[in-house]
Design an enzyme around this catalytic site. Structure first.
Site, PDB file in Angstrom:
ATOM      1  N   SER A   1       0.983  -1.075   0.020  1.00 55.07           N
ATOM      2  CA  SER A   1       0.215   0.318   0.247  1.00 55.07           C
ATOM      3  C   SER A   1       0.704   1.582  -0.006  1.00 55.07           C
ATOM      4  O   SER A   1       2.081   1.471   0.323  1.00 55.07           O
ATOM      5  CB  SER A   1      -0.905  -0.495   1.212  1.00 55.07           C
ATOM      6  OG  SER A   1      -1.247   1.311   1.574  1.00 55.07           O
TER       7      SER A   1
ATOM      8  N   TYR B   1      -3.702  -0.161  10.007  1.00 53.87           N
ATOM      9  CA  TYR B   1      -2.738  -0.615   8.579  1.00 53.87           C
ATOM     10  C   TYR B   1      -1.473  -0.870   8.445  1.00 53.87           C
ATOM     11  O   TYR B   1      -1.204  -0.859   7.466  1.00 53.87           O
ATOM     12  CB  TYR B   1      -4.125  -0.059   7.924  1.00 53.87           C
ATOM     13  CG  TYR B   1      -4.319  -0.400   6.357  1.00 53.87           C
ATOM     14  CD1 TYR B   1      -4.467  -1.998   6.205  1.00 53.87           C
ATOM     15  CD2 TYR B   1      -3.896   0.335   5.569  1.00 53.87           C
ATOM     16  CE1 TYR B   1      -5.010  -1.791   4.378  1.00 53.87           C
ATOM     17  CE2 TYR B   1      -3.062  -0.054   4.375  1.00 53.87           C
ATOM     18  CZ  TYR B   1      -4.105  -1.047   3.621  1.00 53.87           C
ATOM     19  OH  TYR B   1      -4.213  -1.380   1.540  1.00 53.87           O
TER      20      TYR B   1
END
Length: 245
Positions: free
Chosen positions: A137, A150
């Site tokens: 990501s 996350y």
């Protein structure tokens, strides 16, 4: 015919990527917790798609799935290690420990288990070798506001990618990572409605079609094992990434 396993293939990035590979003549193993969404992904490509419902957080289920892949395909060329989850933005002291453990189980342990099984298969098969592509990501570079779980998990994915790239050299196993920003999936729909920014404001962010992610993964996968995209960032051009934080 080249072969790939896509985890999280029942929706979002996983579904679009799996169908892109099917459309390009690959045999694709579709992995996810629920069988019905996987069958929807495979629709129209039943001759070249293998539906494998299993939970990436379950070590025995992962091992069994890779035995089935070896039996079905005979040889695995690529793993797209894609399955992942997220949590709503909030401060670390407001995050339930069980929510963290659930996220880490998928985003870290699940990635580890699938990479472990793929590495073993690629190391043992003849000809030896293969490619692992991890879904990172842009949060592995720069965090979003309120994204501790996350962001931690995606930094762990980067460590996995680097370690596998090193350890895989002697076995002709290449490993790369695609870091994605604001691809329009159900998970990213909130970007079009407004999300927290670093200055505390709420703002709508630009998004891109998820097909651009799929074509990028296909590019990485089609390279010969003598070449590797180590890290690729693919993102909506005007999203607040450069300069955020």
């Amino acid at each position: 015919m080249q072969t790939i396993l896509v985890t999280g293939a029942g929706s979002g990035i996983g579904r679009t990527t799996a169908r892109t590979f099917l459309e390009n003549g690959w045999r694709v193993a579709l992995a996810g917790r629920r069988e019905e969404p996987l069958r929807e992904t495979a629709e129209g490509f039943e001759d070249s798609a293998v539906v494998l419902p299993f939970d990436v957080t379950d070590p025995k289920a992962v091992e069994s799935a890779f035995v089935e892949i070896a039996n079905q395909f005979g040889h695995l060329d690529v793993l797209f290690n894609n399955a992942g989850v997220n949590l709503p933005a909030t401060m670390i002291d407001e995050i339930a420990v069980d929510d963290w453990l659930n996220l880490a189980s998928t985003n870290i342990t699940g990635m580890f288990l699938c990479a472990r099984a793929a590495f073993a298969l690629m190391r043992q098969q003849d000809p030896q070798g293969g490619r692992i592509i991890n879904n990172g990501s842009i949060s592995s570079h720069v965090p979003r506001f309120g994204s501790v779980p996350y962001t931690m998990s995606k930094h762990a994915v980067t460590g996995l990618t680097k370690s596998l790239s090193l350890d895989g050299r002697k076995f002709d196993i290449a490993c790369g990572q695609i870091d994605i920003g604001n691809a329009l999936t159900d998970m990213a729909q909130k970007m079009t409605e407004g999300v927290p920014q670093a200055d505390g404001s709420i703002a709508i962010e630009p998004v891109m079609d998820v097909s651009h992610v799929a074509s990028s993964v296909l590019h990485m996968a089609k390279l010969p094992l003598s070449a590797n995209v180590q890290f690729m960032i693919v993102m909506a051009s005007a999203m607040p990434f450069i300069g955020r934080g």
